[in-house]
Design an enzyme around this catalytic site. Structure first.
Site, PDB file in Angstrom:
ATOM      1  N   ASN A 153      96.970 -53.295 152.224  1.00 54.04           N
ATOM      2  CA  ASN A 153      95.585 -52.833 152.141  1.00 54.04           C
ATOM      3  C   ASN A 153      95.403 -51.362 152.496  1.00 54.04           C
ATOM      4  O   ASN A 153      94.365 -50.775 152.178  1.00 54.04           O
ATOM      5  CB  ASN A 153      94.760 -53.737 153.086  1.00 54.04           C
ATOM      6  CG  ASN A 153      93.418 -53.180 153.420  1.00 54.04           C
ATOM      7  OD1 ASN A 153      92.511 -53.235 152.599  1.00 54.04           O
ATOM      8  ND2 ASN A 153      93.279 -52.596 154.619  1.00 54.04           N
ATOM      9  N   LYS A 161      94.454 -47.485 141.715  1.00 47.14           N
ATOM     10  CA  LYS A 161      93.977 -48.864 141.833  1.00 47.14           C
ATOM     11  C   LYS A 161      94.234 -49.662 140.546  1.00 47.14           C
ATOM     12  O   LYS A 161      94.501 -50.864 140.613  1.00 47.14           O
ATOM     13  CB  LYS A 161      92.496 -48.878 142.231  1.00 47.14           C
ATOM     14  CG  LYS A 161      92.230 -48.304 143.634  1.00 47.14           C
ATOM     15  CD  LYS A 161      92.981 -49.059 144.733  1.00 47.14           C
ATOM     16  CE  LYS A 161      92.570 -48.627 146.133  1.00 47.14           C
ATOM     17  NZ  LYS A 161      93.266 -49.372 147.201  1.00 47.14           N
ATOM     18  N   ILE A 204      81.961 -51.238 150.206  1.00 44.40           N
ATOM     19  CA  ILE A 204      81.946 -52.005 151.455  1.00 44.40           C
ATOM     20  C   ILE A 204      81.688 -51.047 152.616  1.00 44.40           C
ATOM     21  O   ILE A 204      82.274 -49.955 152.665  1.00 44.40           O
ATOM     22  CB  ILE A 204      83.314 -52.715 151.662  1.00 44.40           C
ATOM     23  CG1 ILE A 204      83.753 -53.476 150.385  1.00 44.40           C
ATOM     24  CG2 ILE A 204      83.285 -53.643 152.872  1.00 44.40           C
ATOM     25  CD1 ILE A 204      82.824 -54.557 149.902  1.00 44.40           C
ATOM     26  N   THR A 254      82.486 -49.433 155.454  1.00 45.22           N
ATOM     27  CA  THR A 254      83.610 -49.143 156.342  1.00 45.22           C
ATOM     28  C   THR A 254      83.590 -47.640 156.627  1.00 45.22           C
ATOM     29  O   THR A 254      82.848 -46.897 155.972  1.00 45.22           O
ATOM     30  CB  THR A 254      84.957 -49.486 155.663  1.00 45.22           C
ATOM     31  OG1 THR A 254      85.153 -48.552 154.585  1.00 45.22           O
ATOM     32  CG2 THR A 254      85.016 -50.902 155.120  1.00 45.22           C
ATOM     33  N   TYR A 292      92.369 -41.840 142.469  1.00 41.42           N
ATOM     34  CA  TYR A 292      92.023 -43.128 143.089  1.00 41.42           C
ATOM     35  C   TYR A 292      91.963 -44.228 142.026  1.00 41.42           C
ATOM     36  O   TYR A 292      92.540 -45.306 142.189  1.00 41.42           O
ATOM     37  CB  TYR A 292      90.676 -42.993 143.822  1.00 41.42           C
ATOM     38  CG  TYR A 292      90.303 -44.208 144.644  1.00 41.42           C
ATOM     39  CD1 TYR A 292      90.877 -44.424 145.897  1.00 41.42           C
ATOM     40  CD2 TYR A 292      89.389 -45.146 144.180  1.00 41.42           C
ATOM     41  CE1 TYR A 292      90.542 -45.552 146.658  1.00 41.42           C
ATOM     42  CE2 TYR A 292      89.053 -46.273 144.926  1.00 41.42           C
ATOM     43  CZ  TYR A 292      89.631 -46.469 146.166  1.00 41.42           C
ATOM     44  OH  TYR A 292      89.308 -47.577 146.911  1.00 41.42           O
ATOM     45  N   ASP A 307      99.353 -49.786 160.929  1.00 42.50           N
ATOM     46  CA  ASP A 307      98.519 -48.633 160.572  1.00 42.50           C
ATOM     47  C   ASP A 307      99.258 -47.364 160.986  1.00 42.50           C
ATOM     48  O   ASP A 307     100.145 -47.395 161.834  1.00 42.50           O
ATOM     49  CB  ASP A 307      97.158 -48.684 161.281  1.00 42.50           C
ATOM     50  CG  ASP A 307      96.056 -48.009 160.467  1.00 42.50           C
ATOM     51  OD1 ASP A 307      95.178 -48.706 159.932  1.00 42.50           O
ATOM     52  OD2 ASP A 307      96.076 -46.762 160.353  1.00 42.50           O
TER      53      ASP A 307
HETATM   54  P1  NAD Z   1      89.287 -47.276 156.145  1.00 35.77           P
HETATM   55  O1  NAD Z   1      89.458 -45.809 155.965  1.00 35.77           O
HETATM   56  O2  NAD Z   1      88.233 -47.793 157.039  1.00 35.77           O
HETATM   57  O3  NAD Z   1      90.669 -47.951 156.566  1.00 35.77           O
HETATM   58  C1  NAD Z   1      91.888 -47.602 155.939  1.00 35.77           C
HETATM   59  C2  NAD Z   1      93.002 -47.693 156.962  1.00 35.77           C
HETATM   60  O4  NAD Z   1      94.229 -47.381 156.295  1.00 35.77           O
HETATM   61  C3  NAD Z   1      92.859 -46.689 158.113  1.00 35.77           C
HETATM   62  O5  NAD Z   1      92.998 -47.349 159.361  1.00 35.77           O
HETATM   63  C4  NAD Z   1      93.981 -45.695 157.876  1.00 35.77           C
HETATM   64  O6  NAD Z   1      94.510 -45.128 159.068  1.00 35.77           O
HETATM   65  C5  NAD Z   1      95.001 -46.565 157.164  1.00 35.77           C
HETATM   66  N1  NAD Z   1      95.947 -45.749 156.390  1.00 35.77           N
HETATM   67  C6  NAD Z   1      95.672 -44.709 155.570  1.00 35.77           C
HETATM   68  N2  NAD Z   1      96.798 -44.185 155.086  1.00 35.77           N
HETATM   69  C7  NAD Z   1      97.821 -44.901 155.604  1.00 35.77           C
HETATM   70  C8  NAD Z   1      99.236 -44.850 155.501  1.00 35.77           C
HETATM   71  N3  NAD Z   1      99.834 -43.916 154.746  1.00 35.77           N
HETATM   72  N4  NAD Z   1      99.977 -45.750 156.160  1.00 35.77           N
HETATM   73  C9  NAD Z   1      99.393 -46.699 156.941  1.00 35.77           C
HETATM   74  N5  NAD Z   1      98.057 -46.794 157.104  1.00 35.77           N
HETATM   75  C10 NAD Z   1      97.288 -45.911 156.451  1.00 35.77           C
HETATM   76  O7  NAD Z   1      89.061 -47.830 154.657  1.00 35.77           O
HETATM   77  P2  NAD Z   1      88.630 -49.266 154.093  1.00 35.77           P
HETATM   78  O8  NAD Z   1      87.332 -49.063 153.411  1.00 35.77           O
HETATM   79  O9  NAD Z   1      88.813 -50.329 155.094  1.00 35.77           O
HETATM   80  O10 NAD Z   1      89.724 -49.396 152.940  1.00 35.77           O
HETATM   81  C11 NAD Z   1      90.776 -50.332 152.952  1.00 35.77           C
HETATM   82  C12 NAD Z   1      91.265 -50.531 151.545  1.00 35.77           C
HETATM   83  O11 NAD Z   1      90.196 -51.010 150.744  1.00 35.77           O
HETATM   84  C13 NAD Z   1      91.767 -49.259 150.846  1.00 35.77           C
HETATM   85  O12 NAD Z   1      92.896 -49.575 150.063  1.00 35.77           O
HETATM   86  C14 NAD Z   1      90.594 -48.876 149.952  1.00 35.77           C
HETATM   87  O13 NAD Z   1      90.996 -48.118 148.857  1.00 35.77           O
HETATM   88  C15 NAD Z   1      90.091 -50.242 149.570  1.00 35.77           C
HETATM   89  N6  NAD Z   1      88.715 -50.283 149.098  1.00 35.77           N
HETATM   90  C16 NAD Z   1      87.681 -49.936 149.902  1.00 35.77           C
HETATM   91  C17 NAD Z   1      86.389 -50.003 149.419  1.00 35.77           C
HETATM   92  C18 NAD Z   1      85.200 -49.653 150.266  1.00 35.77           C
HETATM   93  O14 NAD Z   1      84.092 -49.538 149.700  1.00 35.77           O
HETATM   94  N7  NAD Z   1      85.324 -49.471 151.557  1.00 35.77           N
HETATM   95  C19 NAD Z   1      86.167 -50.424 148.112  1.00 35.77           C
HETATM   96  C20 NAD Z   1      87.240 -50.775 147.311  1.00 35.77           C
HETATM   97  C21 NAD Z   1      88.525 -50.706 147.809  1.00 35.77           C
END
Ligand code: NAD
Length: 252
Positions: free
Chosen positions: A90, A160, A189, A191, A156, A37
């Site tokens: 991710n 994706k 989700i 988060t 976004y 991260d």
């Molecule tokens: P989150 O913000 O809780 O976690 C994302 C993590 O990625 C964070 O810890 C952040 O520090 C890290 N990050 C961001 N930019 C970075 C970089 N340049 N290098 C390294 N780390 C980096 O978000 P989440 O909801 O857990 O999302 C995780 C993945 O799931 C993402 O790709 C997001 O697009 C995808 N996603 C999330 C949802 C949702 O509803 N939460 C839905 C579809 C897809």
């Protein structure tokens, strides 16, 4: 421990949300986990959580938009644990919401660099190491936004959709070498990412729940279960798939 994925797993964005839940699930299944991260505190907390339950993990601070950092994160897997078996690419950001006609270039570049270039650079570095290891599995985090449009989220959605395309292309190129490549497409989700969106636009999240047949948001552990299944031997003939995990949001 189930021993389902007892190899070496690298998880990016593992300092929060879906990545943290998946790193913990890999460890519970018996894997040694490289926790990646940009957020040092969040990543170290994930390692502590894993160690507290008897698992093994190492934190690497890496920015997935940076080629040198990506080289370093894969090198840590090799140096610490002797190779790599699974990678969950991710790390991602949501960017800011605006109609396409009003999107800034800086938001476009930040979102595309993190979500799309990050996955490309990660796979480019991971695939040769997985092949050297005799094969393995990659899962990339796309989204339901990789399969349909959402107004006001053009960078976004484009990023994706790109992840889905990169996943199919890598699956076509490397499944014959024993490297399966799949994507997971989460719905909404619970988060920190969604907590931020909820602050900005609570009605949108409520509308999503109302439009979800399961009548709730998903939990990060439900994406972790799908991602680790895709990495497991139980998914041995699954490659190039973009697995939707959304409580039915996209079915109607
Ligand atoms: P989150 O913000 O809780 O976690 C994302 C993590 O990625 C964070 O810890 C952040 O520090 C890290 N990050 C961001 N930019 C970075 C970089 N340049 N290098 C390294 N780390 C980096 O978000 P989440 O909801 O857990 O999302 C995780 C993945 O799931 C993402 O790709 C997001 O697009 C995808 N996603 C999330 C949802 C949702 O509803 N939460 C839905 C579809 C897809």
């Amino acid at each position: 421990m189930t021993g389902r994925n007892n190899g070496v797993a690298l998880v990016s964005g593992a300092g929060s949300g879906i990545g943290r839940a998946t790193a913990k699930r890999f460890a519970a299944d018996g894997a040694q986990v490289v926790v990646v991260d940009i957020d040092v505190e969040g990543g170290q907390e994930t390692v502590s959580d894993i160690e507290a339950t008897g698992g093994e993990a190492t934190f690497v601070r890496a920015d997935v938009t940076d080629e040198n950092d990506i080289e370093e994160m894969v090198a840590v897997a090799v140096d610490s644990y002797g190779g790599l078996d699974y990678a969950f690419n991710n790390a991602g950001i949501e960017g800011t919401e605006a109609p396409a006609s009003e999107q800034s270039m800086s938001n476009w570049e930040q979102v595309i660099d993190t979500n799309l270039k990050g996955v490309f650079l990660s796979m480019r570095e991971e695939i040769p190491v997985l092949m050297e290891n005799g094969g393995g599995a990659i899962v990339n985090t796309a989204s339901i936004a990789g399969l349909r449009g959402f107004r006001n989220l053009s960078p976004y959605v484009a990023s994706k959709h790109g992840v889905v395309g990169l996943t199919r292309t890598a699956a076509a190129g490397f499944s014959g070498d024993g490297v399966r490549v799949n994507a997971v497409c989460p719905g909404v989700i619970e988060t920190p990412m969604v907590a931020r969106s909820r602050e900005e636009n609570p009605e949108a999240i409520e509308a999503t729940v109302a439009a979800t047949p399961a009548d709730r948001l998903g939990q990060p552990e439900e994406i972790a279960a799908a991602a680790t299944w895709l990495c497991s031997g139980d998914a041995s003939f699954v490659t190039g798939e973009s697995l939707v995990v959304d409580g039915g949001f996209t079915v109607e």
